[in-house]
Motif scaffolding. Sequence first.
Motif, short mmCIF file in Angstrom:
data_model
loop_
_atom_site.label_atom_id
_atom_site.label_comp_id
_atom_site.label_asym_id
_atom_site.label_seq_id
_atom_site.Cartn_x
_atom_site.Cartn_y
_atom_site.Cartn_z
N UNK A 122 10.80 7.79 -1.78
CA UNK A 122 12.25 7.61 -1.82
C UNK A 122 12.77 7.19 -0.44
N UNK A 123 14.06 6.98 -0.34
CA UNK A 123 14.66 6.45 0.88
C UNK A 123 14.61 7.42 2.05
N UNK A 124 14.36 8.70 1.78
CA UNK A 124 14.40 9.71 2.83
C UNK A 124 13.03 9.95 3.47
N UNK A 125 11.98 9.41 2.89
CA UNK A 125 10.64 9.68 3.40
C UNK A 125 10.44 9.07 4.79
N UNK A 126 9.72 9.82 5.65
CA UNK A 126 9.41 9.35 6.98
C UNK A 126 8.06 8.63 6.99
N UNK A 127 7.90 7.74 7.95
CA UNK A 127 6.71 6.88 7.99
C UNK A 127 5.40 7.68 8.04
N UNK A 128 5.23 8.47 9.11
CA UNK A 128 3.94 9.13 9.32
C UNK A 128 3.74 10.34 8.41
N UNK A 129 4.83 11.01 8.03
CA UNK A 129 4.72 12.23 7.25
C UNK A 129 4.45 11.96 5.77
N UNK A 130 5.09 10.95 5.21
CA UNK A 130 5.01 10.73 3.76
C UNK A 130 4.59 9.31 3.37
N UNK A 131 5.18 8.30 4.01
CA UNK A 131 4.95 6.92 3.56
C UNK A 131 3.52 6.44 3.83
N UNK A 132 3.01 6.68 5.07
CA UNK A 132 1.65 6.26 5.38
C UNK A 132 0.62 6.94 4.48
N UNK A 133 0.71 8.26 4.28
CA UNK A 133 -0.25 8.91 3.36
C UNK A 133 -0.15 8.36 1.93
N UNK A 134 1.06 8.05 1.47
CA UNK A 134 1.21 7.51 0.12
C UNK A 134 0.53 6.15 0.01
N UNK A 135 0.77 5.27 0.98
CA UNK A 135 0.17 3.93 0.94
C UNK A 135 -1.35 4.03 1.04
N UNK A 136 -1.84 4.88 1.92
CA UNK A 136 -3.29 5.06 2.05
C UNK A 136 -3.89 5.59 0.75
N UNK A 137 -3.15 6.49 0.09
CA UNK A 137 -3.63 7.03 -1.18
C UNK A 137 -3.73 5.96 -2.25
N UNK A 230 -8.25 -18.96 15.99
CA UNK A 230 -7.65 -20.26 16.32
C UNK A 230 -7.82 -21.34 15.27
N UNK A 231 -8.78 -21.18 14.35
CA UNK A 231 -8.98 -22.20 13.32
C UNK A 231 -8.12 -21.94 12.08
N UNK A 232 -7.45 -20.82 12.07
CA UNK A 232 -6.65 -20.46 10.90
C UNK A 232 -5.28 -21.12 11.00
N UNK A 233 -4.80 -21.67 9.89
CA UNK A 233 -3.51 -22.36 9.89
C UNK A 233 -2.41 -21.57 9.20
N UNK A 234 -2.76 -20.57 8.39
CA UNK A 234 -1.74 -19.78 7.70
C UNK A 234 -2.26 -18.37 7.42
N UNK A 235 -1.34 -17.42 7.26
CA UNK A 235 -1.71 -16.03 7.00
C UNK A 235 -0.56 -15.35 6.26
N UNK A 236 -0.89 -14.50 5.29
CA UNK A 236 0.12 -13.71 4.58
C UNK A 236 0.05 -12.27 5.11
N UNK A 237 1.22 -11.72 5.44
CA UNK A 237 1.33 -10.35 5.94
C UNK A 237 2.51 -9.69 5.25
N UNK A 238 2.68 -8.38 5.44
CA UNK A 238 3.77 -7.72 4.72
C UNK A 238 4.23 -6.44 5.41
N UNK A 239 5.46 -6.04 5.07
CA UNK A 239 6.05 -4.76 5.42
C UNK A 239 6.22 -3.94 4.16
N UNK A 240 6.02 -2.62 4.25
CA UNK A 240 6.22 -1.77 3.09
C UNK A 240 6.52 -0.34 3.52
N UNK A 241 7.21 0.39 2.67
CA UNK A 241 7.35 1.84 2.82
C UNK A 241 6.75 2.54 1.61
#
Length: 298
Positions: A122-137, A230-241
């Motif tokens: 939810x919107x109240x979750x903190x990065x290291x306490x809740x969000x990172x463990x959820x994503x890793x899970x 250096x030989x790479x021309x494109x890359x996809x990356x992302x942000x998430x909570x």
Amino acid sequence: EEMYDDMDVELKFKWNELFEKSKSTAGASNEDLNLLKQSHKELEVKQQNLEVKQQMLAVEQHNLAQEQKKRLSFVSNTRTRAETIQFLEESGLLSFSKKFEEDLEDASVEWWPQGAEVNFPNEEWKETERCQPFVSGMLKHFVSGKVSVKEPKKKVKQVKVKSIPDLSAFKKFTVGIKSPDLVFYDGLDKRGSSAITMIGEVKSGGSGEFSSSERGQLVDATERLMKLQPFRTTMIVFLTDGRRFEYFRCLRREANNFRFHHSAIFLRDVGWRILFGLLQADPAETLGYERIDVPGFV
């Protein structure tokens, strides 16, 4: 003499002809004198046009110098992350792309990992306490290179994973700089910066868009990685909570100059299904990854 030197060949010929006639009053008719005056006027117009062009060139050179000054300031890391994003947006180097968003939607899958969470942060979750463990899970189901998945109204099946997550990446440092929270490698047997297919950053819960500072952190990490590949021309990356996803595509313009496209915010399972699709896709075809195979090295 200076006016004469600036004339074209045809005008010089006309000038000489009229000048010879004008040496004597008898040889210079009113018509000839009028032609001579007209030649003066034509030359004056050409000079005025040349002056205008010179002024325009001076303005263009000034603008180029200012743009170069901005870029040098940007490259020298004198800007904050938020200022970096503002600079990229104002320069047209970071923009929304409907085509990129459609490509992401095409990569999305219908299946869901067997046993994976469905109660999103939810919107109240903190990065290291809740969000990172959820994503890793969520990503732990993919570390073996295969994942058991279930599609709607279908039996469980095995899916091969091409980009393998490193669940400890957020604890590491690279040359004194914190590693991205999420790092994905080309298969089970490859490690090192040259084998990274995709990266992501985990942030605290929130609503709406990610902040400029959060986006700036991802952009900085992406550019550093592109310079290491250096030989790479494109890359996809992302942000998430864990609930919100914003995807970016980095495009190499020159050796170390880049531009970015970004998507809208994808929520919950929509954002996750896109990520699952990117993990099972061939990274060379979908993520822009360049494999460099050197005999004797992994």
